[in-house]
Design an enzyme around this catalytic site. Structure first.
Site, PDB file in Angstrom:
ATOM      1  N   ASP A  51       0.791  -0.988  -0.048  1.00 22.44           N
ATOM      2  CA  ASP A  51       0.005   0.253  -0.017  1.00 22.44           C
ATOM      3  C   ASP A  51       0.656   1.382  -0.068  1.00 22.44           C
ATOM      4  O   ASP A  51       1.374   1.623   0.833  1.00 22.44           O
ATOM      5  CB  ASP A  51      -1.005   0.003   1.157  1.00 22.44           C
ATOM      6  CG  ASP A  51      -1.957  -1.072   1.023  1.00 22.44           C
ATOM      7  OD1 ASP A  51      -3.088  -0.817   0.396  1.00 22.44           O
ATOM      8  OD2 ASP A  51      -1.918  -2.498   1.275  1.00 22.44           O
ATOM      9  N   THR A  52       0.915   1.814  -1.294  1.00 29.19           N
ATOM     10  CA  THR A  52       1.707   2.904  -1.527  1.00 29.19           C
ATOM     11  C   THR A  52       1.297   3.801  -2.682  1.00 29.19           C
ATOM     12  O   THR A  52       0.531   2.984  -3.279  1.00 29.19           O
ATOM     13  CB  THR A  52       3.316   2.259  -2.073  1.00 29.19           C
ATOM     14  OG1 THR A  52       3.822   1.311  -0.871  1.00 29.19           O
ATOM     15  CG2 THR A  52       4.273   3.045  -2.578  1.00 29.19           C
ATOM     16  N   THR A  53       1.706   4.973  -2.971  1.00 25.82           N
ATOM     17  CA  THR A  53       1.410   5.733  -3.859  1.00 25.82           C
ATOM     18  C   THR A  53       2.442   6.125  -4.286  1.00 25.82           C
ATOM     19  O   THR A  53       3.447   6.595  -4.009  1.00 25.82           O
ATOM     20  CB  THR A  53       0.298   6.749  -3.564  1.00 25.82           C
ATOM     21  OG1 THR A  53      -0.605   7.165  -4.752  1.00 25.82           O
ATOM     22  CG2 THR A  53       0.692   7.857  -2.686  1.00 25.82           C
ATOM     23  N   GLU A  97       5.669   7.619  -2.097  1.00 26.42           N
ATOM     24  CA  GLU A  97       5.526   7.500  -0.617  1.00 26.42           C
ATOM     25  C   GLU A  97       4.554   6.333  -0.037  1.00 26.42           C
ATOM     26  O   GLU A  97       3.664   5.963  -0.868  1.00 26.42           O
ATOM     27  CB  GLU A  97       4.911   8.843  -0.269  1.00 26.42           C
ATOM     28  CG  GLU A  97       3.560   9.146  -0.911  1.00 26.42           C
ATOM     29  CD  GLU A  97       3.239  10.533  -1.210  1.00 26.42           C
ATOM     30  OE1 GLU A  97       4.101  11.397  -1.586  1.00 26.42           O
ATOM     31  OE2 GLU A  97       2.125  10.981  -0.772  1.00 26.42           O
ATOM     32  N   SER A  98       4.501   5.988   1.165  1.00 26.19           N
ATOM     33  CA  SER A  98       3.854   4.695   1.882  1.00 26.19           C
ATOM     34  C   SER A  98       3.966   4.572   2.998  1.00 26.19           C
ATOM     35  O   SER A  98       4.820   5.398   3.974  1.00 26.19           O
ATOM     36  CB  SER A  98       4.703   3.708   1.191  1.00 26.19           C
ATOM     37  OG  SER A  98       4.193   2.466   1.757  1.00 26.19           O
TER      38      SER A  98
END
Length: 550
Positions: free
Chosen positions: A360-362, A378-379
């Site tokens: 779960d990161t973007t 970022e995460s």
């Protein structure tokens, strides 16, 4: 864009959406509001770094299940003034009280996956200020104003966020401050309702006004440390006294006439470069895109690169990571010689590689007409991080401590003040002195192998950026020895992969598993046309990514 005049023609996959084209700039992020915020900065005269900081802050508000200011950040920056590429590592260390013996004494054989014991020192905010101090042309207050407004006024909950709040409702309910924000009235978020984060807006406002000092060695850090201690955690106020981010020299290898840059350890970025280093001696351009031959060779390359990660990757301040040797042409040639072109290698994967990893990161990227570009990821690690919101701050904290191992002798074994190995990485390509491409994706172990596929699709096969992001992907993963009849790897493939290719891969010994369509990789990327300078942006259809140009 292909490096070979003899590249085989390929069937073009249909586009899920048009490319975003721009002569002045392109922004591609994991959510519409973030892309819009970045684009407005560019249109108002800001640089690529200004736009990236504005977009990053919005992502930390509107994608709380994957990235918050309680997490970590990595970035590459291309400076259009001199062509220099710089890496930023804004990952935090383990608390000083976090020892292997302590966790073992509490009965833990592996790191707790979530909760108060899973929280490391967040590096995110320090990463912002490293970028701001070195490159930004706008004030922090102006750059983070959109995020502050969106947090304070609220934003419409989108379908993915609603689904993630429902899927993890038990985790969110376990912490009162978390539940108050993300389970209003005790119910999961629903699509179309407004999510207001007033306390987070106040924290962002203080950070924009006072700088990193509001967070580290300041009232926000103090609140985080006091709460973690009162709740039985290990993170203390003193752990947050020193900003943990750092500027690093990026890693690089040459691939088909391009220089490919990556984030250095503790990032796993060297694994992508290792894949490309091995593939340098494989004529992928002479094989059809996503053919049996091409996929087989790339999968086998991936296995060898990941073996090096398992053997060596840890905090380089604590363990030796022999990058010069691992990325040398000689090592690439030795690894390449181990590939059987007709048969999959399925030796068992070391057991410790089967530990759960956060996905779960973007990711976001920005490029402007002056040659500046940012590749940033970022995460908070797993979905909703630790599940812990610090009361009074609105900050959801990471669970990055899960990235450590407790096994003796492992390069990523827990130690006080040590940084965990990160799957987070971001890439950037240059052709000669000119910027060519920036890109990246969420997805834990999928990151470096799908980045490999995207780069090969563009460089070896001449796909445009959106075609490369849309194209069906594969993922080589550790398998269950019992369920796979002795196979150490499972090859996940999306339904769009041609049936004849699936049969051919099976015949070569790959244990295949069909996964959901568009479930592997969620890239954003920007390519610069070397002849015209036009910027071409793409966003994968798999999540909520949006690319816009002007």
């Amino acid at each position: 864009m292909t490096s070979s005049a003899t590249a085989v023609s390929t069937r073009r996959p249909p586009l899920s959406r048009p490319m975003a084209l721009g002569t002045n700039g392109v922004v591609s992020t994991g959510q519409t509001l973030a892309t819009q915020a970045g684009l407005r900065v560019l249109q108002d005269g800001g640089s690529a770094v200004d736009a990236a900081l504005a977009a990053s802050a919005v992502l930390a508000v509107v994608r709380p299940h994957v990235a918050t200011i309680g997490g970590d950040l990595f970035a590459l920056v291309h400076d259009g003034r001199d062509g220099a590429v710089t890496a930023v590592n804004a990952s935090g260390p383990a608390p000083r009280a976090a020892t292997v013996d302590w966790f073992r004494s509490q009965g833990h054989q592996t790191m707790p996956p979530q909760g108060i014991l899973s929280i490391e020192v967040p590096g995110f905010v320090d990463g912002w200020f490293i970028l701001h101090e070195r490159y930004a042309t706008w004030s922090a207050a102006d750059l983070w104003a959109p995020a502050i407004r969106i947090a304070g006024d609220g934003f419409p909950v989108y379908a993915k966020l609603a689904a993630e709040s429902a899927r993890h409702a038990a985790l969110l309910a376990a912490n009162p401050a978390t539940a108050a924000t993300f389970l209003p009235d005790g119910q999961p978020l629903r699509t179309g309702q407004l999510l207001v984060q007033a306390e987070l807006a106040e924290c962002l406002r203080a950070i924009a006004r006072e700088g990193r000092g509001a967070y580290y060695a300041g009232p926000i850090g103090a609140a985080i440390g006091r709460y973690c201690q009162s709740a039985g955690g290990l993170l203390a106020e003193s752990d947050l006294a020193t900003p943990p981010g750092a500027v690093r020299e990026p890693l690089r290898v040459d691939y088909r006439g391009y220089t490919v840059y990556e984030t250095p350890p503790v990032s796993q970025g060297f694994v992508l470069l290792s894949e490309l280093n091995i593939a340098n001696g494989l004529d992928l351009a002479a094989r059809d895109h996503n053919s049996v031959d091409a996929i087989h060779l790339m999968v086998e390359t991936k296995k060898l690169a990941f073996a090096d990660r398992l053997t060596y990757l840890g905090d380089p301040s604590r363990v030796s990571v022999p990058l010069d040797a691992l990325l040398s042409p000689e090592h690439g040639a030795r690894q390449r010689a181990r590939i059987d072109p007709e048969r999959a290698a399925n030796e068992p994967v070391a057991a410790y590689d089967r530990a759960p990893k956060g996905t779960d990161t973007t990711y976001l990227c920005v490029a402007d007409a002056a040659g500046n570009a940012v590749s940033l990821i970022e995460s908070v690690y797993s979905a909703w991080g630790s599940g812990v919101v610090v009361p009074g701050t609105g900050i959801l904290m990471n669970n990055r401590m899960l990235g450590f191992w407790l096994e003796d002798g492992h390069p990523n074994q827990l130690a006080p003040g040590k940084r965990a190995m990160h799957t987070l990485n971001a890439f950037l390509l240059k052709r000669g002195d000119e910027l060519f491409m920036v890109g990246g994706t969420p997805g834990a172990d999928d990151q470096v192998q799908t980045n490999f596929q995207v780069i090969s699709s563009i460089v070896d096969h001449g796909l445009n950026v959106q075609e490369a992001l849309d194209a069906t992907k594969w993922s080589s993963r550790p398998g269950s020895l019992e369920s796979q009849q002795g196979q150490g790897y499972v090859l996940g493939v999306e339904p769009r992969l041609d049936g004849a290719v699936v049969a051919g891969l099976t015949a070569r010994g790959h244990a295949l598993e069909r996964v959901d369509d568009y479930s592997i990789g969620a890239h954003e990327a920007i390519v610069r046309d070397p002849e015209t300078g036009v910027l071409m942006g793409g966003a994968a259809p798999s999540r909520d990514g949006v690319a816009l140009g002007w």
